[in-house]
Write a protein that holds these residues in place. Structure first.
Motif, PDB file in Angstrom:
ATOM      1  N   GLY A  14       4.921  15.187 -17.195  1.00 48.49           N
ATOM      2  CA  GLY A  14       3.681  14.418 -17.057  1.00 48.49           C
ATOM      3  C   GLY A  14       3.374  13.181 -17.967  1.00 48.49           C
ATOM      4  O   GLY A  14       2.206  12.938 -18.205  1.00 48.49           O
ATOM      5  N   ILE A  15       4.700  12.877 -18.529  1.00 45.91           N
ATOM      6  CA  ILE A  15       4.520  11.792 -19.511  1.00 45.91           C
ATOM      7  C   ILE A  15       5.265  10.648 -19.094  1.00 45.91           C
ATOM      8  O   ILE A  15       5.278   9.617 -20.143  1.00 45.91           O
ATOM      9  CB  ILE A  15       4.881  12.184 -20.777  1.00 45.91           C
ATOM     10  CG1 ILE A  15       6.424  12.343 -20.913  1.00 45.91           C
ATOM     11  CG2 ILE A  15       4.367  13.298 -21.459  1.00 45.91           C
ATOM     12  CD1 ILE A  15       7.366  12.633 -22.248  1.00 45.91           C
ATOM     13  N   GLU A  16       5.544  10.362 -17.957  1.00 46.55           N
ATOM     14  CA  GLU A  16       6.404   9.146 -17.445  1.00 46.55           C
ATOM     15  C   GLU A  16       5.703   7.905 -17.687  1.00 46.55           C
ATOM     16  O   GLU A  16       6.070   6.653 -17.954  1.00 46.55           O
ATOM     17  CB  GLU A  16       7.078   9.243 -16.064  1.00 46.55           C
ATOM     18  CG  GLU A  16       5.833   9.256 -15.111  1.00 46.55           C
ATOM     19  CD  GLU A  16       5.147  10.602 -14.681  1.00 46.55           C
ATOM     20  OE1 GLU A  16       4.425  10.735 -13.669  1.00 46.55           O
ATOM     21  OE2 GLU A  16       5.391  11.525 -15.566  1.00 46.55           O
ATOM     22  N   ASP A  17       4.229   7.966 -17.450  1.00 45.18           N
ATOM     23  CA  ASP A  17       3.327   6.670 -17.542  1.00 45.18           C
ATOM     24  C   ASP A  17       3.196   6.283 -19.067  1.00 45.18           C
ATOM     25  O   ASP A  17       2.604   5.240 -19.502  1.00 45.18           O
ATOM     26  CB  ASP A  17       2.058   6.958 -17.100  1.00 45.18           C
ATOM     27  CG  ASP A  17       1.889   7.052 -15.557  1.00 45.18           C
ATOM     28  OD1 ASP A  17       3.051   6.634 -15.112  1.00 45.18           O
ATOM     29  OD2 ASP A  17       1.283   7.916 -14.972  1.00 45.18           O
ATOM     30  N   ARG A  18       3.755   7.168 -20.127  1.00 46.58           N
ATOM     31  CA  ARG A  18       3.619   6.666 -21.516  1.00 46.58           C
ATOM     32  C   ARG A  18       4.815   5.813 -21.821  1.00 46.58           C
ATOM     33  O   ARG A  18       4.974   5.506 -22.834  1.00 46.58           O
ATOM     34  CB  ARG A  18       3.681   7.971 -22.552  1.00 46.58           C
ATOM     35  CG  ARG A  18       2.198   8.879 -22.522  1.00 46.58           C
ATOM     36  CD  ARG A  18       2.334  10.124 -23.014  1.00 46.58           C
ATOM     37  NE  ARG A  18       2.800   9.941 -24.323  1.00 46.58           N
ATOM     38  CZ  ARG A  18       2.839  11.222 -25.152  1.00 46.58           C
ATOM     39  NH1 ARG A  18       2.715  12.506 -24.640  1.00 46.58           N
ATOM     40  NH2 ARG A  18       3.518  11.085 -26.358  1.00 46.58           N
ATOM     41  N   ILE A  19       5.772   5.533 -20.945  1.00 49.74           N
ATOM     42  CA  ILE A  19       6.620   4.719 -21.496  1.00 49.74           C
ATOM     43  C   ILE A  19       6.194   3.188 -21.519  1.00 49.74           C
ATOM     44  O   ILE A  19       5.522   2.812 -20.682  1.00 49.74           O
ATOM     45  CB  ILE A  19       8.117   4.810 -20.295  1.00 49.74           C
ATOM     46  CG1 ILE A  19       8.570   6.075 -20.414  1.00 49.74           C
ATOM     47  CG2 ILE A  19       9.085   3.705 -20.707  1.00 49.74           C
ATOM     48  CD1 ILE A  19       9.804   6.339 -19.145  1.00 49.74           C
ATOM     49  N   ALA A 130      17.178  -1.701 -23.237  1.00 51.04           N
ATOM     50  CA  ALA A 130      16.967  -2.337 -24.212  1.00 51.04           C
ATOM     51  C   ALA A 130      15.563  -3.099 -24.377  1.00 51.04           C
ATOM     52  O   ALA A 130      15.394  -4.238 -25.164  1.00 51.04           O
ATOM     53  CB  ALA A 130      18.117  -3.404 -24.411  1.00 51.04           C
ATOM     54  N   ASN A 131      14.687  -2.810 -23.492  1.00 52.81           N
ATOM     55  CA  ASN A 131      13.177  -3.332 -23.687  1.00 52.81           C
ATOM     56  C   ASN A 131      12.199  -2.304 -23.376  1.00 52.81           C
ATOM     57  O   ASN A 131      11.069  -2.339 -22.733  1.00 52.81           O
ATOM     58  CB  ASN A 131      12.981  -4.586 -22.778  1.00 52.81           C
ATOM     59  CG  ASN A 131      13.196  -4.068 -21.294  1.00 52.81           C
ATOM     60  OD1 ASN A 131      13.842  -2.962 -20.879  1.00 52.81           O
ATOM     61  ND2 ASN A 131      12.476  -4.710 -20.495  1.00 52.81           N
ATOM     62  N   SER A 132      12.448  -0.878 -23.757  1.00 51.26           N
ATOM     63  CA  SER A 132      11.623   0.200 -23.499  1.00 51.26           C
ATOM     64  C   SER A 132      11.429   0.981 -25.008  1.00 51.26           C
ATOM     65  O   SER A 132      12.191   1.209 -25.798  1.00 51.26           O
ATOM     66  CB  SER A 132      11.890   1.063 -22.586  1.00 51.26           C
ATOM     67  OG  SER A 132      13.266   1.543 -22.941  1.00 51.26           O
ATOM     68  N   ALA A 133      10.354   1.572 -24.934  1.00 57.94           N
ATOM     69  CA  ALA A 133      10.104   2.787 -26.034  1.00 57.94           C
ATOM     70  C   ALA A 133       9.079   3.858 -25.470  1.00 57.94           C
ATOM     71  O   ALA A 133       8.408   3.515 -24.462  1.00 57.94           O
ATOM     72  CB  ALA A 133       9.554   2.093 -27.348  1.00 57.94           C
TER      73      ALA A 133
END
Length: 164
Positions: A14-19, A130-133
């Protein structure tokens, strides 16, 4: 695309929206720190090493550290030999610049967290591009990455010894 694989993996927690996805590159510690707006030490870099002839060791470590070869050999019983860019993709499914320890399906990969991360309440590992966290506590990082242990294999720079 690897980020979509990581997003799908995070969905079970349930944390996919935190990307976080950026319009700029976060492929290096410096670029990621600028994109996120934090000091580079809080960027969680994932380093990949050979484990014998057929395996891989991933070590998640603070962005300001370097591997201490003596500590690595004492911990893993072998020299620290980094994987080639091709081997990284083969083992992890993630290209350099977006390597993370999430959604790793290869049983030959062993994942560890380095003690250097515990200095921070939260850290920011990449999410397969290369553009995510994503911002995670150390406990979340350990759990969501499927780490099998905490290790102490890095050198943390001494700010008192930095040249002004």
């Amino acid at each position: 695309m690897a980020i979509e694989k990581v997003r799908e993996y995070f969905r079970q927690f349930g944390i996919e929206d935190r990307i976080l996805e950026f319009d700029v590159s976060s492929a290096t510690v410096d670029l990621a720190a600028k994109a996120v707006g934090v000091e580079g030490a809080r960027i969680c870099k994932t380093l990949s090493f050979k484990d014998g002839e057929t395996g891989c060791i991933l070590i998640q470590t603070a962005g300001d550290t370097k591997i201490d070869n003596r500590k690595f050999k004492d911990t893993f019983g072998q020299k620290a030999k980094m994987l080639t860019a091709e081997e990284v993709v083969e083992f992890t499914g993630h290209a350099i610049g977006g390597v993370c320890a999430f959604s790793i399906e290869n049983p030959a990969v062993k994942i560890y967290c380095d003690e250097s991360l515990k200095r921070f309440d939260t850290v920011f590992p990449a999410c397969g591009s290369a553009n995510s966290a994503i911002e995670l506590t150390c406990e979340e990082l350990y759990r969501y990455s499927g780490a099998i242990g905490w290790v102490d294999v890095c050198k943390i720079p001494d700010p008192a010894q930095e040249v002004q």
